[in-house]
Write an enzyme that holds these catalytic residues in place. Structure first.
Site, PDB file in Angstrom:
ATOM      1  N   PRO A  67      39.944  39.140  38.072  1.00 37.17           N
ATOM      2  CG  PRO A  67      40.768  40.780  36.612  1.00 37.17           C
ATOM      3  CD  PRO A  67      40.551  39.312  36.751  1.00 37.17           C
ATOM      4  CB  CYS A  68      36.113  40.925  41.824  1.00 36.00           C
ATOM      5  SG  CYS A  68      36.990  42.006  42.977  1.00 36.00           S
ATOM      6  CD  GLN A  69      39.551  44.978  41.159  1.00 38.80           C
ATOM      7  OE1 GLN A  69      39.566  43.902  40.574  1.00 38.80           O
ATOM      8  NE2 GLN A  69      40.472  45.339  42.026  1.00 38.80           N
TER       9      GLN A  69
END
Length: 351
Positions: free
Chosen positions: A83-85
């Site tokens: 998850p890039c967040q």
């Protein structure tokens, strides 16, 4: 080689690893996987022989319990779609209250406790430019801080690996050993083309993907075509095209049927007679038979086979969920190409 698959979705990395095991004799054995989407888990369970591996489920909750982490067992390789967040928070201390920070903290716990030799992670290409490159620097520093001597990344596009879909993704490769290797897209493509024997599904273009007959429910009504085929709206301009030989990037929201500048639509003329309407006037297409992809075709574009689709359907996974799962999936062929290059061709585990 023992591995775990994080944020597994429907197991794009796992399918690639299993095919490499079958094709090359390099034994890649999954000992655990994590996924929180119950429908993705259903598809996963219906398609892989789960031989007692640990179901991590919510990785944040799992990593918070040291006993569970210790019982995980040793593994050589960590695979996953990240998850890039979480990475936007790397400049702050770990263990933040924010959900994304806690996901990162859980990865930190696994790396610290299990010290895997290799990490291979996939993410969207935009992460390379996020926050003017600062996010990328923090990602690389994060893995270096965990003792990885080789930390690098490569951008790979699905259309270069036998699947007619434009899907550029960045792959991070980390090793505890210092490596002197060429991690470039060209080298990975060249190695892929030299593989003489494999079990992958290879398609020349979308015409190899599209079924000649499809249920009427997949066809666009004349009413909806005015929206689907429109070149944007007052505040949003775009160029809508159908009948593309190489499909646009599949999205998790394709079931909502976005405009033809975002999703993939095909005419019967193209499917049956190979006559493309890519540049045909929209008014003509309002009465021509045009349809969206079927869930089976979407899965094919990601490298999954008919048995995979049928197993999911038999497990009562809805078409709505299959569209979402296909859009979120790692392309099997791309994962295979990278893993083959690293562990079969270069044999970095032996260096």
């Amino acid at each position: 080689m023992r591995y775990i698959e994080l944020f597994s979705g429907i197991g794009g990395f796992r399918k690639a690893a299993e095919l490499i095991t079958d094709d090359t004799g390099l034994n890649m054995n999954c000992i655990a996987f994590s996924e929180i989407d119950k429908y993705a888990i259903k598809t996963y369970e219906s398609n892989y022989n789960l031989n007692g591996e640990i179901r991590i489920n919510n990785i944040v909750d799992f990593a918070a319990e040291k006993d569970k982490v210790e019982q995980l067992g040793e593994f050589d390789l960590l695979l996953g779609g990240f998850p890039c967040q979480a990475f936007s928070l790397l400049g702050k201390q770990l263990g933040l209250e924010d959900e994304r920070g806690r996901i990162l903290f859980s990865i930190h716990e696994l790396l610290a406790a299990k010290n895997p030799q290799f990490v291979v992670l996939e993410n969207v290409r935009n992460i390379l430019k996020h926050d003017n490159g600062d996010t990328l620097s923090k990602i690389l520093d994060f893995f270096k801080s965990h003792g990885y001597q080789y930390v690098n990344y490569v951008l790979l596009d699905t259309q270069n690996f036998g699947l007619p879909q434009k899907r550029a993704r960045v792959f991070f490769v980390c090793s505890k050993k210092k490596l002197d290797i060429d991690l470039s897209q060209d080298s990975i493509i060249n190695n892929f083309r030299k593989i003489k024997k494999h079990s992958l599904n290879i398609y020349k273009d979308v015409l190899d993907i599209l079924d000649k007959r499809a249920d009427s429910k997949y066809y666009l009504s004349e009413r909806i075509k005015h929206t689907i085929l429109a070149d944007g709206s007052k505040n949003f301009k775009s160029k809508s095209q159908i009948d593309l030989n190489v499909a646009r990037t599949l999205t998790a929201t394709m079931v909502k049927m976005h405009r033809a500048c975002q999703d993939n639509y095909y005419s019967d003329d193209f499917i049956l007679r190979h006559h493309s309407h890519k540049d045909t006037a929209k008014e003509i297409l309002f009465t021509a038979p045009v349809r969206k992809l079927t869930p089976w075709e979407a899965l094919k574009l990601q490298g999954f086979d008919m048995q995979f689709y049928e197993n999911a359907i038999a497990s009562k996974v809805s078409e709505h969920q299959l569209y979402k799962q296909a859009g979120n999936a790692l392309s099997v062929n791309t994962g295979y190409a990278l893993l083959h290059y690293l562990f079969v061709h270069l044999k970095i585990q032996d260096k």
